[in-house]
Design a protein around this motif. Sequence first.
Motif, PDB file in Angstrom:
ATOM      1  N   ALA A  21      -3.652   6.947 -12.398  1.00  0.00           N
ATOM      2  CA  ALA A  21      -3.147   5.578 -12.349  1.00  0.00           C
ATOM      3  C   ALA A  21      -2.227   5.365 -11.159  1.00  0.00           C
ATOM      4  O   ALA A  21      -2.283   4.325 -10.479  1.00  0.00           O
ATOM      5  CB  ALA A  21      -2.423   5.244 -13.655  1.00  0.00           C
ATOM      6  N   ARG A  22      -1.379   6.333 -10.882  1.00  0.00           N
ATOM      7  CA  ARG A  22      -0.384   6.156  -9.818  1.00  0.00           C
ATOM      8  C   ARG A  22      -1.011   6.091  -8.422  1.00  0.00           C
ATOM      9  O   ARG A  22      -0.361   5.642  -7.474  1.00  0.00           O
ATOM     10  CB  ARG A  22       0.649   7.288  -9.877  1.00  0.00           C
ATOM     11  CG  ARG A  22       1.597   7.124 -11.065  1.00  0.00           C
ATOM     12  CD  ARG A  22       2.584   8.261 -11.158  1.00  0.00           C
ATOM     13  NE  ARG A  22       3.522   8.047 -12.256  1.00  0.00           N
ATOM     14  CZ  ARG A  22       4.412   8.941 -12.644  1.00  0.00           C
ATOM     15  NH1 ARG A  22       4.495  10.107 -12.026  1.00  0.00           N
ATOM     16  NH2 ARG A  22       5.226   8.666 -13.648  1.00  0.00           N
ATOM     17  N   ARG A  23      -2.262   6.529  -8.311  1.00  0.00           N
ATOM     18  CA  ARG A  23      -2.945   6.401  -7.026  1.00  0.00           C
ATOM     19  C   ARG A  23      -3.249   4.941  -6.689  1.00  0.00           C
ATOM     20  O   ARG A  23      -3.621   4.624  -5.557  1.00  0.00           O
ATOM     21  CB  ARG A  23      -4.252   7.194  -7.042  1.00  0.00           C
ATOM     22  CG  ARG A  23      -4.090   8.693  -7.227  1.00  0.00           C
ATOM     23  CD  ARG A  23      -3.333   9.330  -6.074  1.00  0.00           C
ATOM     24  NE  ARG A  23      -4.018   9.157  -4.812  1.00  0.00           N
ATOM     25  CZ  ARG A  23      -4.965   9.961  -4.346  1.00  0.00           C
ATOM     26  NH1 ARG A  23      -5.335  11.006  -5.063  1.00  0.00           N
ATOM     27  NH2 ARG A  23      -5.534   9.745  -3.182  1.00  0.00           N
ATOM     28  N   TYR A  24      -3.088   4.068  -7.672  1.00  0.00           N
ATOM     29  CA  TYR A  24      -3.399   2.648  -7.468  1.00  0.00           C
ATOM     30  C   TYR A  24      -2.144   1.780  -7.430  1.00  0.00           C
ATOM     31  O   TYR A  24      -2.242   0.557  -7.405  1.00  0.00           O
ATOM     32  CB  TYR A  24      -4.322   2.154  -8.584  1.00  0.00           C
ATOM     33  CG  TYR A  24      -5.649   2.867  -8.591  1.00  0.00           C
ATOM     34  CD1 TYR A  24      -6.726   2.405  -7.847  1.00  0.00           C
ATOM     35  CD2 TYR A  24      -5.817   4.040  -9.328  1.00  0.00           C
ATOM     36  CE1 TYR A  24      -7.937   3.073  -7.845  1.00  0.00           C
ATOM     37  CE2 TYR A  24      -7.025   4.719  -9.329  1.00  0.00           C
ATOM     38  CZ  TYR A  24      -8.077   4.238  -8.584  1.00  0.00           C
ATOM     39  OH  TYR A  24      -9.279   4.916  -8.575  1.00  0.00           O
ATOM     40  N   LEU A  25      -0.977   2.411  -7.413  1.00  0.00           N
ATOM     41  CA  LEU A  25       0.263   1.650  -7.517  1.00  0.00           C
ATOM     42  C   LEU A  25       0.856   1.314  -6.165  1.00  0.00           C
ATOM     43  O   LEU A  25       1.922   1.797  -5.786  1.00  0.00           O
ATOM     44  CB  LEU A  25       1.288   2.433  -8.347  1.00  0.00           C
ATOM     45  CG  LEU A  25       1.032   2.444  -9.848  1.00  0.00           C
ATOM     46  CD1 LEU A  25       2.094   3.272 -10.549  1.00  0.00           C
ATOM     47  CD2 LEU A  25       1.022   1.039 -10.396  1.00  0.00           C
ATOM     48  N   ASP A  26       0.169   0.483  -5.409  1.00  0.00           N
ATOM     49  CA  ASP A  26       0.715  -0.021  -4.151  1.00  0.00           C
ATOM     50  C   ASP A  26       1.068  -1.481  -4.395  1.00  0.00           C
ATOM     51  O   ASP A  26       0.319  -2.392  -4.093  1.00  0.00           O
ATOM     52  CB  ASP A  26      -0.309   0.109  -3.025  1.00  0.00           C
ATOM     53  CG  ASP A  26       0.302  -0.164  -1.657  1.00  0.00           C
ATOM     54  OD1 ASP A  26       1.464  -0.575  -1.624  1.00  0.00           O
ATOM     55  OD2 ASP A  26      -0.382   0.038  -0.652  1.00  0.00           O
ATOM     56  N   LEU A  27       2.228  -1.695  -5.015  1.00  0.00           N
ATOM     57  CA  LEU A  27       2.576  -3.039  -5.480  1.00  0.00           C
ATOM     58  C   LEU A  27       2.802  -4.017  -4.342  1.00  0.00           C
ATOM     59  O   LEU A  27       2.694  -5.225  -4.528  1.00  0.00           O
ATOM     60  CB  LEU A  27       3.842  -2.974  -6.332  1.00  0.00           C
ATOM     61  CG  LEU A  27       3.765  -2.104  -7.588  1.00  0.00           C
ATOM     62  CD1 LEU A  27       5.085  -2.178  -8.329  1.00  0.00           C
ATOM     63  CD2 LEU A  27       2.649  -2.574  -8.482  1.00  0.00           C
ATOM     64  N   GLU A  28       3.141  -3.526  -3.145  1.00  0.00           N
ATOM     65  CA  GLU A  28       3.466  -4.438  -2.057  1.00  0.00           C
ATOM     66  C   GLU A  28       2.254  -4.814  -1.216  1.00  0.00           C
ATOM     67  O   GLU A  28       2.371  -5.501  -0.231  1.00  0.00           O
ATOM     68  CB  GLU A  28       4.513  -3.804  -1.119  1.00  0.00           C
ATOM     69  CG  GLU A  28       5.858  -3.616  -1.764  1.00  0.00           C
ATOM     70  CD  GLU A  28       5.893  -2.389  -2.647  1.00  0.00           C
ATOM     71  OE1 GLU A  28       5.407  -1.336  -2.210  1.00  0.00           O
ATOM     72  OE2 GLU A  28       6.387  -2.500  -3.766  1.00  0.00           O
TER      73      GLU A  28
END
Length: 425
Positions: A21-28
């Motif tokens: 999941a964290r591989r997709y966490l580019d919130l900006e």
Amino acid sequence: MEDDPTLPNRRSQTRRQTDSARRYLDLEATTPALRSTVELAARSVGFAIAQLNILDETTQYTLVNIGGPPVSAVERSTTLCDDVVRSEKPAVVTRNRIDATVRQRNILDQNGIAAYASVPLRGREGLVIGSLCLLDRMPRELSEGQLQELEQYGSVLEEQLDLHRRVGSTAAKLDNDHDLAGALDSGQIVPWFQSVVDLRTGFAVGFEALARWHHPTRGLVSPVDFVPFAESSELIIDIDLEVLRLAVKEAQVWHEHQPDLRLSVNMSGRHLAHPDAVAQLQSAVAQSTVSPHMIFLELTETSSVSDGPLIRRHIDDVHALGFQVLLDDFGSGWSSLERLVILEPDGIKIDAQLTKYIDTDRGRALVRALSSVARDLGLVMIMEGIETRKQAEIAIELGCTLAQGFLWSRPQSASAVRRLVSGDG
């Protein structure tokens, strides 16, 4: 999604799901395409609110939010999407459905929601990493055909997320400096801020300013898509100065509420190869009331710059103005122990790549040694990349007192930090 205790040498299912999941966490750097797909999904079935959520072990992160109140991260256990990720199945929940649990009805009531529909999203590793969820304040039901349509939109989002993960936030990579130079001229390069925290108290002692590009059509562009190019073209100098100029204006506002907050700003080693480097830095902060003593210049090295007499003289001049200098990314790249002797910085930032190994014997030994060196030399030492409470506890045991990382916050916009510092956030 139960963990198997008979497999001690493998990552647990929960850990694998979280890592994926964290591989997709580019919130900006959420793309317009992702937003459009989420919005179309909501319109297709008549729901007012739509979200694209990514869930790791403890937190639900909202990458896209259409029609709902602002939200970025909430505790996973308080969400209905937690059920969808655990079951790996679509769900429709309303107050009136006989199969709705007490917990689900409570979550609906607490959020003023009458209807919820969601489908799971799988990542590249085949694990469910989040959900496409629709919400409405009015009672809604989905037909079997509408639920299948929602699943089709989910499939599109999975493909878009995978593309986003592989190539970054921009549809096309930069191949010249025209767009980036124009972005500087038109004010599209702005600072976002990540807190630097005292590990002993958990409170922020300052913020690091990080360059972001507000592109008129691509949205918020991730720095991985333009900073390397800027380094190769020396536009990084102009970016650093622009971020410094804007960041000190923000720090001036912070100091109205919390005068002790420090500001950290990246400074490429390329600055120090130019004779007017110090004058440029001084000019960038000239219009601010923030004292240089409250500003840390983090010397970054994505390419080697010779530590010659000119660079040492520049650092002496920077010190004379009151700035403090930190060696960034220490423990990787070009930041070596020798530079502690040659450049005599005020501190070091332990690279996040080294922080990842802090729970191993070798990692602990290295960090303990660096902490001892910093203490003996009277240096500030900041650990980057702290993501878990366990890492923070180990860092304290090894003598570290300052850190930053996703455990406390992701980079935030200037307005978000203003609200936080003033107590309105």
